[in-house]
Design an enzyme around this catalytic site. Structure first.
Site, mmCIF file in Angstrom:
data_model
loop_
_atom_site.group_PDB
_atom_site.id
_atom_site.type_symbol
_atom_site.label_atom_id
_atom_site.label_comp_id
_atom_site.label_asym_id
_atom_site.label_seq_id
_atom_site.Cartn_x
_atom_site.Cartn_y
_atom_site.Cartn_z
ATOM 1 N N LYS A 139 5.539 4.986 9.101
ATOM 2 C CA LYS A 139 5.439 5.185 10.559
ATOM 3 C C LYS A 139 4.984 3.936 11.315
ATOM 4 O O LYS A 139 5.344 3.753 12.468
ATOM 5 C CB LYS A 139 4.463 6.323 10.868
ATOM 6 C CG LYS A 139 5.038 7.709 10.626
ATOM 7 C CD LYS A 139 4.083 8.785 11.083
ATOM 8 C CE LYS A 139 4.640 10.161 10.783
ATOM 9 N NZ LYS A 139 3.785 11.257 11.210
ATOM 10 N N ASP B 19 5.007 13.168 17.717
ATOM 11 C CA ASP B 19 3.851 13.901 17.162
ATOM 12 C C ASP B 19 2.817 14.137 18.260
ATOM 13 O O ASP B 19 2.230 15.209 18.381
ATOM 14 C CB ASP B 19 3.166 13.072 16.049
ATOM 15 C CG ASP B 19 3.916 13.148 14.730
ATOM 16 O OD1 ASP B 19 4.661 14.127 14.524
ATOM 17 O OD2 ASP B 19 3.758 12.219 13.918
HETATM 18 P P1 NAP Z 1 -3.016 10.081 6.576
HETATM 19 O O1 NAP Z 1 -2.643 9.043 7.559
HETATM 20 O O2 NAP Z 1 -2.850 9.822 5.125
HETATM 21 O O3 NAP Z 1 -4.546 10.501 6.850
HETATM 22 C C1 NAP Z 1 -5.212 11.420 6.025
HETATM 23 C C2 NAP Z 1 -6.546 11.782 6.624
HETATM 24 O O4 NAP Z 1 -7.108 12.830 5.827
HETATM 25 C C3 NAP Z 1 -7.567 10.644 6.629
HETATM 26 O O5 NAP Z 1 -8.378 10.761 7.750
HETATM 27 C C4 NAP Z 1 -8.363 10.927 5.342
HETATM 28 O O6 NAP Z 1 -9.674 10.426 5.365
HETATM 29 C C5 NAP Z 1 -8.423 12.423 5.385
HETATM 30 N N1 NAP Z 1 -8.683 13.001 4.073
HETATM 31 C C6 NAP Z 1 -7.841 13.033 3.021
HETATM 32 N N2 NAP Z 1 -8.429 13.672 1.993
HETATM 33 C C7 NAP Z 1 -9.680 14.041 2.408
HETATM 34 C C8 NAP Z 1 -10.756 14.723 1.805
HETATM 35 N N3 NAP Z 1 -10.662 15.176 0.554
HETATM 36 N N4 NAP Z 1 -11.867 14.950 2.539
HETATM 37 C C9 NAP Z 1 -11.953 14.516 3.815
HETATM 38 N N5 NAP Z 1 -10.967 13.842 4.449
HETATM 39 C C10 NAP Z 1 -9.837 13.609 3.746
HETATM 40 O O7 NAP Z 1 -2.194 11.429 6.844
HETATM 41 P P2 NAP Z 1 -1.639 11.958 8.258
HETATM 42 O O8 NAP Z 1 -0.254 11.486 8.468
HETATM 43 O O9 NAP Z 1 -2.652 11.677 9.299
HETATM 44 O O10 NAP Z 1 -1.543 13.529 7.966
HETATM 45 C C11 NAP Z 1 -2.700 14.338 7.900
HETATM 46 C C12 NAP Z 1 -2.288 15.800 7.877
HETATM 47 O O11 NAP Z 1 -1.615 16.125 9.100
HETATM 48 C C13 NAP Z 1 -1.308 16.129 6.758
HETATM 49 O O12 NAP Z 1 -1.639 17.390 6.225
HETATM 50 C C14 NAP Z 1 0.028 16.205 7.468
HETATM 51 O O13 NAP Z 1 0.937 17.099 6.825
HETATM 52 C C15 NAP Z 1 -0.384 16.759 8.807
HETATM 53 N N6 NAP Z 1 0.595 16.426 9.851
HETATM 54 C C16 NAP Z 1 1.148 17.469 10.501
HETATM 55 C C17 NAP Z 1 2.060 17.222 11.489
HETATM 56 C C18 NAP Z 1 2.676 18.398 12.187
HETATM 57 O O14 NAP Z 1 3.706 18.227 12.846
HETATM 58 N N7 NAP Z 1 2.081 19.569 12.102
HETATM 59 C C19 NAP Z 1 2.426 15.919 11.847
HETATM 60 C C20 NAP Z 1 1.825 14.857 11.159
HETATM 61 C C21 NAP Z 1 0.910 15.140 10.148
HETATM 62 P P3 NAP Z 1 -10.015 8.934 4.855
HETATM 63 O O15 NAP Z 1 -9.710 8.036 6.005
HETATM 64 O O16 NAP Z 1 -11.432 9.005 4.504
HETATM 65 O O17 NAP Z 1 -9.121 8.698 3.664
#
Ligand code: NAP
Length: 490
Positions: free
Chosen positions: A281, A317
């Site tokens: 992205k 998003d």
């Molecule tokens: P990302 O950039 O990889 O970020 C992941 C986030 O989750 C980071 O803040 C990470 O914290 C945190 N995290 C991961 N494991 C954790 C744990 N065990 N305990 C606490 N914090 C934890 O991913 P993203 O793209 O932001 O996506 C995050 C979620 O949003 C996913 O489930 C994705 O499917 C969802 N999403 C949904 C949509 C939708 O349209 N509904 C769109 C985009 C994303 P750290 O910084 O400490 O690693």
């Protein structure tokens, strides 16, 4: 045409699979080499039951097949199949001269490469060497998604009826796009475990998800750039949308490692639009000809539109998340202005959500497991951040989970302790698989008002559709199909 290879190991099962295949296929490939202890009587029993055209194939081990007998025996079995009325016989390029062709049976002369897709000049040389064919077949292995481009070029320049495709997951698009580039047929399995080559999709998937029979030379291509992409709901969602709207378009999974090579290479195919997911992205931004101001401010692109050859990057998003929260609040006559919002997470989703809600006047606080990332995001957005341990004291009116905690398969995890959830609080979980996460269940149990990530997922895709086509997206069927699919997968 859609060809289903039958790969059963005995005649009885083979006949059952042939009956099933004839319900979905235009022709059936008899993979005779799969039958243990294959005899002429087996071939007779199978061909007697023919209801649609048949290809007889008896692939030797040296070409990735299962037949372990002698070459004489193998060729004699294939000649027998031709004499009995097989419509096509598939014969490897290096033994064409040893095969006695029967009139009425067409010859597919095949070349396989299980390790790579040779460069274009080499492919042409191989192609020109496949003499004596009624149908030429070139099947290579795609290590990279861009390998497909050489196969498409070969098909476009072919003068003889040609089957050309790439094996492996990155090669799946060549199987789906076969009719667009004029491939004589594509292969699809009867189901999981019945594939005859790596990367083969099931016939049902090809028909139901990719609308295979509607793909032709005029079909517009769209798709998802990411890695992994195998379990994405994107193809189902967008292809449903295209079908509902009667558009001649198909949406494909582009498993992409080398992003610049992909984006630049696929300009040649005039792909109309892309969705972009993890991990591309941010990196995709510098490959755009233009950036929408919102995407530039957020620092991430999840949507690319091709406007007369210029690639323009957008972010849907952020708008989708804002709309989900606004829709919820509006039912209560509330707005985002001045609302205290705590966002848990500091990754890509948190960035898009925080940016959108901030623009609508919400007071945002970011908390994240890695505090430095919360600090950095807060700085970019112009909001505050706190330590994870301070969650309970934040007094949030709206809590948003933007971490991946609670996402399939770890559905029993939750990002925050239930004690911080209070009646009347809004809780929005960006996780959409499953739609009802543990966080949302606990929130509902505490009297909170909940909003699920599936709605955001559908809206961000709907906004993509609108950017690409300039028309409103059919959000109801889109939402229905994703909810049904996720419920089935439970
Ligand atoms: P990302 O950039 O990889 O970020 C992941 C986030 O989750 C980071 O803040 C990470 O914290 C945190 N995290 C991961 N494991 C954790 C744990 N065990 N305990 C606490 N914090 C934890 O991913 P993203 O793209 O932001 O996506 C995050 C979620 O949003 C996913 O489930 C994705 O499917 C969802 N999403 C949904 C949509 C939708 O349209 N509904 C769109 C985009 C994303 P750290 O910084 O400490 O690693």
């Amino acid at each position: 045409m859609l060809c289903v290879p039958v790969t059963a190991t005995n005649t009885k099962e083979f006949l059952g699979d042939m009956r099933s295949a004839s319900g979905v296929a235009d022709l059936i490939e008899l993979r005779l080499d799969y039958i243990e202890g294959l005899k002429k009587a087996d071939i007779e029993a199978l061909i007697k039951e023919k209801t649609i055209p048949l290809i007889a194939t008896c692939r030797p081990k040296r070409e990735g097949g299962k037949f372990a007998g002698s070459e004489e025996e193998r060729l004699s079995l294939l000649e027998h199949a031709a004499a009995l009325g097989a419509d096509y016989v598939d014969i490897e390029h290096d033994v064409v001269n040893k095969f006695t062709k029967k009139s009425g049976t067409k010859l597919i002369v095949s070349y396989h490469n299980f390790s790579e897709t040779p460069d274009y000049d080499k492919l042409r040389e191989i192609y020109n060497g496949l003499a004596g064919a009624d149908v030429v077949k070139i099947v290579t292995f795609a290590q990279e998604i861009t390998d497909n481009l050489r196969i498409f070029k070969l098909l476009e320049e072919a003068r003889t009826p040609t089957i050309a495709l790439c094996m492996g997951e990155p090669g799946q698009i060549s199987r789906i796009l076969a009719p667009k580039f004029g491939s004589f047929l594509t292969f699809a399995s009867l189901g999981s475990g019945k594939e005859s080559a790596p990367g083969q999709l099931s016939a049902r998937e090809l028909l139901d998800v990719y609308n295979f029979h509607h793909i032709n030379a005029e079909t517009d291509i769209y798709g998802l750039i990411g890695d992994p992409v195998a379990h994405s709901m994107g193809p189902l969602l967008h292809n449903t949308c295209f079908r509902e709207e009667g558009l001649n378009a198909v949406y494909l999974p582009f498993k992409t490692k080398d992003l610049p090579a992909f984006v630049n290479g696929f300009r040649a195919l005039n792909v109309r639009g892309y969705s972009v997911t993890i991990p591309h992205k941010e990196a995709v931004m510098e490959l755009m000809d233009e950036l929408d101001p919102l995407a530039r401010s957020i620092g991430a692109v999840n949507t690319v539109a091709n406007k007369e050859g210029r690639l323009i990057g957008y972010n849907t998003d952020s708008t989708a998340a804002t709309r989900v929260v606004e829709e919820g609040l509006a039912e209560n006559g509330e707005t985002l202005r001045g609302k205290k919002v705590t966002i848990v997470g500091a990754g890509g989703a948190a960035r898009a959500v925080a940016f959108g809600l901030r623009q609508k006047g919400a007071e945002i606080t970011i908390v994240n497991r890695t505090e430095s990332r919360a600090e950095s995001l807060a700085r970019d957005i112009g909001c505050t951040h706190r330590k994870f341990g301070e969650l309970a004291s934040l007094d949030a009116e709206i809590l948003v989970n933007c971490t991946s905690v609670g996402m399939h398969p770890d559905v029993n995890d939750t990002p925050v302790p239930a004690e911080i959830l209070r009646p009347g609080m809004w809780v929005f979980d960006a996780v959409y698989n499953p739609p009802e996460t543990r966080l949302l269940r606990e929130a509902a149990g505490k009297g909170c008002r909940t909003l699920d990530g599936l709605r955001m997922f559908v809206l961000q895709a709907a906004l993509q559709f609108e950017i690409w086509t300039g028309r409103p997206a059919p959000t109801e069927p889109m939402e229905r199909i994703v909810r049904t699919k996720l419920a089935e997968a439970k």
